[in-house]
Design a protein around this motif. Structure first.
Motif, mmCIF file in Angstrom:
data_model
loop_
_atom_site.group_PDB
_atom_site.id
_atom_site.type_symbol
_atom_site.label_atom_id
_atom_site.label_comp_id
_atom_site.label_asym_id
_atom_site.label_seq_id
_atom_site.Cartn_x
_atom_site.Cartn_y
_atom_site.Cartn_z
ATOM 1 N N SER A 1 1.767 4.439 -5.336
ATOM 2 C CA SER A 1 0.655 3.554 -4.951
ATOM 3 C C SER A 1 -0.300 3.142 -6.230
ATOM 4 O O SER A 1 -0.725 2.278 -5.971
ATOM 5 N N ASP A 2 -0.337 4.219 -7.140
ATOM 6 C CA ASP A 2 -1.219 3.749 -8.174
ATOM 7 C C ASP A 2 -0.597 2.657 -9.148
ATOM 8 O O ASP A 2 -1.209 1.764 -9.866
ATOM 9 N N GLU B 1 4.814 3.098 1.119
ATOM 10 C CA GLU B 1 5.060 3.465 2.507
ATOM 11 C C GLU B 1 6.648 3.388 2.805
ATOM 12 O O GLU B 1 6.936 4.195 3.358
ATOM 13 N N VAL C 1 8.746 -6.297 -5.752
ATOM 14 C CA VAL C 1 7.647 -5.678 -4.804
ATOM 15 C C VAL C 1 7.319 -6.501 -3.730
ATOM 16 O O VAL C 1 6.959 -6.147 -2.700
ATOM 17 N N LYS D 1 5.084 -3.764 4.381
ATOM 18 C CA LYS D 1 4.489 -2.454 4.082
ATOM 19 C C LYS D 1 4.387 -2.359 2.713
ATOM 20 O O LYS D 1 5.164 -2.905 2.080
ATOM 21 N N SER D 2 3.676 -1.542 1.968
ATOM 22 C CA SER D 2 3.758 -1.139 0.576
ATOM 23 C C SER D 2 4.784 -0.520 0.404
ATOM 24 O O SER D 2 5.580 -0.015 1.145
ATOM 25 N N GLU E 1 2.228 0.269 -8.257
ATOM 26 C CA GLU E 1 3.216 -0.685 -7.631
ATOM 27 C C GLU E 1 2.671 -2.178 -7.960
ATOM 28 O O GLU E 1 3.355 -3.021 -8.083
ATOM 29 N N GLN E 2 1.452 -2.281 -7.866
ATOM 30 C CA GLN E 2 0.936 -3.711 -8.090
ATOM 31 C C GLN E 2 1.172 -4.095 -9.323
ATOM 32 O O GLN E 2 1.443 -5.572 -9.507
ATOM 33 N N VAL E 3 1.537 -3.353 -10.436
ATOM 34 C CA VAL E 3 2.046 -3.984 -11.800
ATOM 35 C C VAL E 3 3.500 -4.103 -11.993
ATOM 36 O O VAL E 3 3.858 -4.690 -13.013
ATOM 37 N N LEU E 4 4.300 -3.743 -10.960
ATOM 38 C CA LEU E 4 5.868 -3.645 -11.159
ATOM 39 C C LEU E 4 6.142 -5.266 -10.785
ATOM 40 O O LEU E 4 5.718 -5.720 -9.704
#
Lengths: 119, 232
Positions: free
Chosen positions: B188-189, B224, B211, B220-221, B191-194
């Protein structure tokens, strides 16, 4: 302004929406230079490629244009950005009413509740 | 964008354990890729093969056209899962050591990052806390101007504020010619940069998607979805 990103939804369209909102609110005027890809990536904590794709999508929708070697600029016509903001306001309001309905409030009661809450 | 990393039927067997099973994978340059899997799924085995520390039982891997060896070590910056530095050395001595070792090392960048994280170059490595030691290792690796960065668990031991710094360092250092491969289970830390996510399970790649594809498909993220795929 911080970026509000829902972790359950794809990032690219969310960035598009939020850039539209900032344009619609007047934070960036037509023909004004927008943030750089790197700035958005760093402040939102997201991948630069994703930011690049968001700008390209916005360009296809006619909301921004690019100047080679300089960056991204707000288009003359910002109708689409304004429509996006309006759609998001509607969505938020619909969701709020749905939540309050679930908590047992009727629509009229909600309106009164909001008025009282203001005071 | 060109293929930087290419794996063909890559397998690794330790006695009776198949640690990697027929992995086929291509990674392009200019991507930030997450290698995600539970403990013992084969992440570190895969990473060690990329760095020439293990040889595959079957199959092959090439990085920019070369099999792991002298040529690939020039362009691969590797952060191992445990430190290999001499603990009696001072931070500045290790910076010098890296400067001698790697042509692409940028000492000024290393000193800048050390200062930002409040680590004195005069400190001996053994007097640093575990988290600060990990930060030094990461700074050294990210100070190289490499084509492929391979980071094995870069954020596991550092505090959340330093984690954010690590993530912004990765974004800041983004270069369309370089790829960053990050193995982690702190999804979760990060995933936004992948760009891409690879799920590895019992030595098999069970998923390789972007992603945004994952989020669009599953609502879902990645975090998750990971919890679901790897449920006990």
């Amino acid at each position: 302004m911080d970026w509000i990103l829902d972790k359950k939804k794809p990032i690219c369209p969310q960035l598009c929406e939020q850039i539209c909102v900032r344009i619609a609110k007047g934070e960036f005027e037509p023909n004004q230079k927008l943030l750089s890809v790197r700035d958005v990536a760093l402040t939102a904590g997201v991948n630069p490629n994703t930011v690049q794709r968001s700008f390209e999508d916005l360009e296809r929708m006619g909301i921004v244009y690019s100047i080679r070697g300089s960056g991204w600029y707000v288009s003359e016509d910002i109708t689409f950005a304004k429509d996006t903001l309006e759609r998001m306001l509607q969505e938020k309001t619909t969701a709020y009413f749905a939540d309050m309905n679930l908590l047992g409030m009727q629509n009229d009661e909600i309106k009164n509740y909001v008025k009282e809450w203001e005071q | 964008m060109s293929t930087l990393l290419h794996c063909e039927n890559l397998s690794k067997r330790y006695a009776n354990v198949l640690a990697l099973n027929n992995v086929n994978l291509d990674l392009e340059s200019g991507k930030i890729v997450g290698l995600l899997g539970p403990n013992g799924s084969g992440k570190t085995t895969f990473i060690k093969i990329l760095n020439g520390l293990l040889t595959p039982t079957y199959g092959k891997v090439t990085i920019d056209g070369n099999e792991p060896g002298v040529e690939t070590k020039k362009i691969v910056a590797y952060l191992p899962d445990n430190s290999y530095l001499n603990t009696w050395m001072r931070v500045e001595q290790i910076v010098d050591y890296f400067k001698d070792f790697y042509e692409d090392f940028r000492p000024e960048l290393a000193y800048e990052m050390l200062e930002r994280l409040g680590i004195s170059p005069k400190m001996k490595l053994k007097t640093l806390s575990k988290g600060n030691k990990e930060k030094v290792c990461l700074i050294l690796v990210m100070s190289r101007n490499a084509r492929l960065y391979v980071l094995d668990e870069p954020i596991a031991g550092v505090d959340p504020a330093a984690r954010d710094y690590v993530i912004s360092t990765i974004i800041n250092n983004y270069n369309p010619d370089a790829t960053v491969l990050i193995s982690t289970h702190l999804i979760s830390d990060i995933e936004q940069v992948l760009d891409d996510v690879i799920f590895i399970k019992d030595g098999n790649i069970v998923l390789h998607q972007t992603v945004d594809e994952i989020r669009a498909e599953h609502q879902k993220s990645v975090d998750e979805l990971f919890r679901e795929v790897f449920k006990w």
